[in-house]
Design a protein around this motif. Structure first.
Motif, PDB file in Angstrom:
ATOM      1  N   LEU A 127       0.831  -1.206   0.000  1.00  0.00           N
ATOM      2  CA  LEU A 127       0.000   0.000   0.000  1.00  0.00           C
ATOM      3  C   LEU A 127       0.868   1.260   0.000  1.00  0.00           C
ATOM      4  O   LEU A 127       0.540   2.242  -0.668  1.00  0.00           O
ATOM      5  CB  LEU A 127      -0.946   0.000   1.208  1.00  0.00           C
ATOM      6  CG  LEU A 127      -2.032  -1.070   1.205  1.00  0.00           C
ATOM      7  CD1 LEU A 127      -2.778  -1.073   2.535  1.00  0.00           C
ATOM      8  CD2 LEU A 127      -2.979  -0.881   0.038  1.00  0.00           C
ATOM      9  N   GLU A 128       1.983   1.232   0.701  1.00  0.00           N
ATOM     10  CA  GLU A 128       2.904   2.370   0.745  1.00  0.00           C
ATOM     11  C   GLU A 128       3.448   2.666  -0.648  1.00  0.00           C
ATOM     12  O   GLU A 128       3.624   3.828  -1.023  1.00  0.00           O
ATOM     13  CB  GLU A 128       4.056   2.072   1.711  1.00  0.00           C
ATOM     14  CG  GLU A 128       5.209   3.030   1.659  1.00  0.00           C
ATOM     15  CD  GLU A 128       4.900   4.407   2.212  1.00  0.00           C
ATOM     16  OE1 GLU A 128       5.707   5.308   1.972  1.00  0.00           O
ATOM     17  OE2 GLU A 128       3.867   4.586   2.866  1.00  0.00           O
ATOM     18  N   PHE A 129       3.707   1.628  -1.423  1.00  0.00           N
ATOM     19  CA  PHE A 129       4.229   1.807  -2.776  1.00  0.00           C
ATOM     20  C   PHE A 129       3.261   2.625  -3.630  1.00  0.00           C
ATOM     21  O   PHE A 129       3.676   3.413  -4.474  1.00  0.00           O
ATOM     22  CB  PHE A 129       4.491   0.441  -3.419  1.00  0.00           C
ATOM     23  CG  PHE A 129       4.996   0.526  -4.829  1.00  0.00           C
ATOM     24  CD1 PHE A 129       6.311   0.879  -5.088  1.00  0.00           C
ATOM     25  CD2 PHE A 129       4.146   0.264  -5.896  1.00  0.00           C
ATOM     26  CE1 PHE A 129       6.775   0.969  -6.386  1.00  0.00           C
ATOM     27  CE2 PHE A 129       4.599   0.341  -7.197  1.00  0.00           C
ATOM     28  CZ  PHE A 129       5.924   0.700  -7.437  1.00  0.00           C
ATOM     29  N   PHE A 130       1.970   2.449  -3.413  1.00  0.00           N
ATOM     30  CA  PHE A 130       0.957   3.151  -4.200  1.00  0.00           C
ATOM     31  C   PHE A 130       0.511   4.474  -3.570  1.00  0.00           C
ATOM     32  O   PHE A 130      -0.368   5.146  -4.106  1.00  0.00           O
ATOM     33  CB  PHE A 130      -0.255   2.244  -4.442  1.00  0.00           C
ATOM     34  CG  PHE A 130       0.073   1.063  -5.300  1.00  0.00           C
ATOM     35  CD1 PHE A 130       0.330   1.234  -6.662  1.00  0.00           C
ATOM     36  CD2 PHE A 130       0.145  -0.209  -4.760  1.00  0.00           C
ATOM     37  CE1 PHE A 130       0.644   0.153  -7.459  1.00  0.00           C
ATOM     38  CE2 PHE A 130       0.460  -1.299  -5.559  1.00  0.00           C
ATOM     39  CZ  PHE A 130       0.708  -1.117  -6.915  1.00  0.00           C
ATOM     40  N   ALA A 131       1.108   4.848  -2.442  1.00  0.00           N
ATOM     41  CA  ALA A 131       0.744   6.118  -1.798  1.00  0.00           C
ATOM     42  C   ALA A 131       1.226   7.279  -2.659  1.00  0.00           C
ATOM     43  O   ALA A 131       2.225   7.170  -3.367  1.00  0.00           O
ATOM     44  CB  ALA A 131       1.381   6.186  -0.412  1.00  0.00           C
ATOM     45  N   PRO A 132       0.519   8.395  -2.614  1.00  0.00           N
ATOM     46  CA  PRO A 132       0.932   9.551  -3.429  1.00  0.00           C
ATOM     47  C   PRO A 132       2.206  10.199  -2.878  1.00  0.00           C
ATOM     48  O   PRO A 132       2.313  10.448  -1.688  1.00  0.00           O
ATOM     49  CB  PRO A 132      -0.251  10.509  -3.323  1.00  0.00           C
ATOM     50  CG  PRO A 132      -0.921  10.128  -2.051  1.00  0.00           C
ATOM     51  CD  PRO A 132      -0.680   8.660  -1.846  1.00  0.00           C
ATOM     52  N   PHE A 133       3.172  10.421  -3.760  1.00  0.00           N
ATOM     53  CA  PHE A 133       4.407  11.105  -3.392  1.00  0.00           C
ATOM     54  C   PHE A 133       4.397  12.504  -3.982  1.00  0.00           C
ATOM     55  O   PHE A 133       3.743  12.771  -4.989  1.00  0.00           O
ATOM     56  CB  PHE A 133       5.632  10.326  -3.910  1.00  0.00           C
ATOM     57  CG  PHE A 133       5.824   9.010  -3.221  1.00  0.00           C
ATOM     58  CD1 PHE A 133       6.336   8.957  -1.942  1.00  0.00           C
ATOM     59  CD2 PHE A 133       5.491   7.828  -3.860  1.00  0.00           C
ATOM     60  CE1 PHE A 133       6.511   7.741  -1.297  1.00  0.00           C
ATOM     61  CE2 PHE A 133       5.657   6.607  -3.221  1.00  0.00           C
ATOM     62  CZ  PHE A 133       6.173   6.568  -1.938  1.00  0.00           C
ATOM     63  N   PHE A 134       5.148  13.401  -3.358  1.00  0.00           N
ATOM     64  CA  PHE A 134       5.212  14.777  -3.836  1.00  0.00           C
ATOM     65  C   PHE A 134       6.030  14.859  -5.120  1.00  0.00           C
ATOM     66  O   PHE A 134       7.005  14.143  -5.289  1.00  0.00           O
ATOM     67  CB  PHE A 134       5.852  15.689  -2.787  1.00  0.00           C
ATOM     68  CG  PHE A 134       5.073  15.768  -1.499  1.00  0.00           C
ATOM     69  CD1 PHE A 134       3.680  15.718  -1.493  1.00  0.00           C
ATOM     70  CD2 PHE A 134       5.718  15.905  -0.294  1.00  0.00           C
ATOM     71  CE1 PHE A 134       2.971  15.814  -0.317  1.00  0.00           C
ATOM     72  CE2 PHE A 134       5.017  15.990   0.890  1.00  0.00           C
ATOM     73  CZ  PHE A 134       3.639  15.940   0.872  1.00  0.00           C
ATOM     74  N   ASP A 135       5.630  15.777  -5.986  1.00  0.00           N
ATOM     75  CA  ASP A 135       6.423  16.020  -7.183  1.00  0.00           C
ATOM     76  C   ASP A 135       7.614  16.920  -6.825  1.00  0.00           C
ATOM     77  O   ASP A 135       7.736  17.411  -5.709  1.00  0.00           O
ATOM     78  CB  ASP A 135       5.577  16.625  -8.299  1.00  0.00           C
ATOM     79  CG  ASP A 135       4.957  17.966  -7.909  1.00  0.00           C
ATOM     80  OD1 ASP A 135       5.303  18.501  -6.841  1.00  0.00           O
ATOM     81  OD2 ASP A 135       4.138  18.474  -8.683  1.00  0.00           O
ATOM     82  N   GLU A 136       8.501  17.149  -7.794  1.00  0.00           N
ATOM     83  CA  GLU A 136       9.731  17.895  -7.540  1.00  0.00           C
ATOM     84  C   GLU A 136       9.458  19.313  -7.049  1.00  0.00           C
ATOM     85  O   GLU A 136      10.118  19.807  -6.140  1.00  0.00           O
ATOM     86  CB  GLU A 136      10.589  17.944  -8.807  1.00  0.00           C
ATOM     87  CG  GLU A 136      11.908  18.641  -8.599  1.00  0.00           C
ATOM     88  CD  GLU A 136      12.760  18.676  -9.842  1.00  0.00           C
ATOM     89  OE1 GLU A 136      13.570  19.616  -9.949  1.00  0.00           O
ATOM     90  OE2 GLU A 136      12.624  17.787 -10.705  1.00  0.00           O
ATOM     91  N   GLU A 137       8.477  19.962  -7.624  1.00  0.00           N
ATOM     92  CA  GLU A 137       8.179  21.345  -7.242  1.00  0.00           C
ATOM     93  C   GLU A 137       7.760  21.439  -5.771  1.00  0.00           C
ATOM     94  O   GLU A 137       8.223  22.300  -5.033  1.00  0.00           O
ATOM     95  CB  GLU A 137       7.071  21.891  -8.151  1.00  0.00           C
ATOM     96  CG  GLU A 137       6.798  23.361  -7.950  1.00  0.00           C
ATOM     97  CD  GLU A 137       5.752  23.856  -8.944  1.00  0.00           C
ATOM     98  OE1 GLU A 137       4.840  24.564  -8.486  1.00  0.00           O
ATOM     99  OE2 GLU A 137       5.856  23.527 -10.141  1.00  0.00           O
ATOM    100  N   LYS A 138       6.901  20.530  -5.355  1.00  0.00           N
ATOM    101  CA  LYS A 138       6.459  20.531  -3.953  1.00  0.00           C
ATOM    102  C   LYS A 138       7.615  20.169  -3.017  1.00  0.00           C
ATOM    103  O   LYS A 138       7.746  20.753  -1.940  1.00  0.00           O
ATOM    104  CB  LYS A 138       5.301  19.549  -3.775  1.00  0.00           C
ATOM    105  CG  LYS A 138       4.747  19.544  -2.371  1.00  0.00           C
ATOM    106  CD  LYS A 138       3.270  19.575  -2.372  1.00  0.00           C
ATOM    107  CE  LYS A 138       2.813  19.598  -0.934  1.00  0.00           C
ATOM    108  NZ  LYS A 138       1.464  19.914  -0.783  1.00  0.00           N
TER     109      LYS A 138
END
Length: 187
Positions: free
Chosen positions: A32-43
């Motif tokens: 589930l962690e693998f599919f969690a949303p990660f921040f993009d470079e700008e954020k």
């Protein structure tokens, strides 16, 4: 190891069920962690500029593994799982280690060579089980840095990777050192 000395071999189906029961929660959480949303470079740039104003993103991001996510939901659950499971696991390892040593010291119907071999194996397994505790070095550095005890160190982002490599290298060396037949074949 304790099970091998104390009880008859378990049925294969029982062993598979126990392994699934033990590893399933971790596998589920980290899937589930693998599919969690990660921040993009700008954020990530914005966050790093806020919490670490001296962080040179363009230079350091090329050599460091930097990810960002919110500390809610699955990422928080994954972090808490690792934090909470490590203590009980080490406690069980310690209890099993003590029970095995006590059992090997009792009146077993084993040859001295077999007892010595079991002691060597349990020592090797115990030291290998302690290897992940080296990650505490990284955790202590992070806490010390946040409290102002140590200064920011540009190469600090490499500490977890170096520790991981040391653990990977140390595991077979521990086996070679503690298990006599292996040690003799190398020397």
């Amino acid at each position: 190891r304790y099970n091998v000395l104390k009880f008859p071999p378990p049925e294969v189906l029982l062993l598979i069920c126990v392994l699934i029961a033990v590893y399933a929660p971790t596998a589920l959480i980290f899937t589930l962690e693998f599919f969690a949303p990660f921040f993009d470079e700008e954020k990530l740039r914005l966050i790093m500029a806020t919490i670490q104003p001296n962080y040179v993103f363009d230079t350091r991001a090329k050599t460091e593994f930097l990810i960002g996510t919110t500390w809610t939901g699955v990422p928080l659950l994954a972090m808490r799982w690792v934090e909470c499971i490590i203590g009980p696991v080490y406690f069980v390892i310690l209890i099993c280690f003590l029970k095995i040593h006590r059992h090997l010291g009792s009146t077993l119907k084993m040859s001295q060579q077999s007892i010595r071999m079991h002691r060597e194996v349990i020592k090797a397994l115990s030291f290998q089980a302690l290897l992940p505790s080296f990650y505490l070095i990284a955790a202590v550095y992070i806490v010390a840095k946040e409290r102002g005890i140590v200064e920011e160190w540009e190469q600090a982002g490499h500490i977890p990777s170096v520790i991981c490599l040391m653990i990977l290298a140390a595991s077979p060396l521990i086996t070679l050192f503690f298990i006599r037949p292996y040690r003799l074949s190398v020397l």
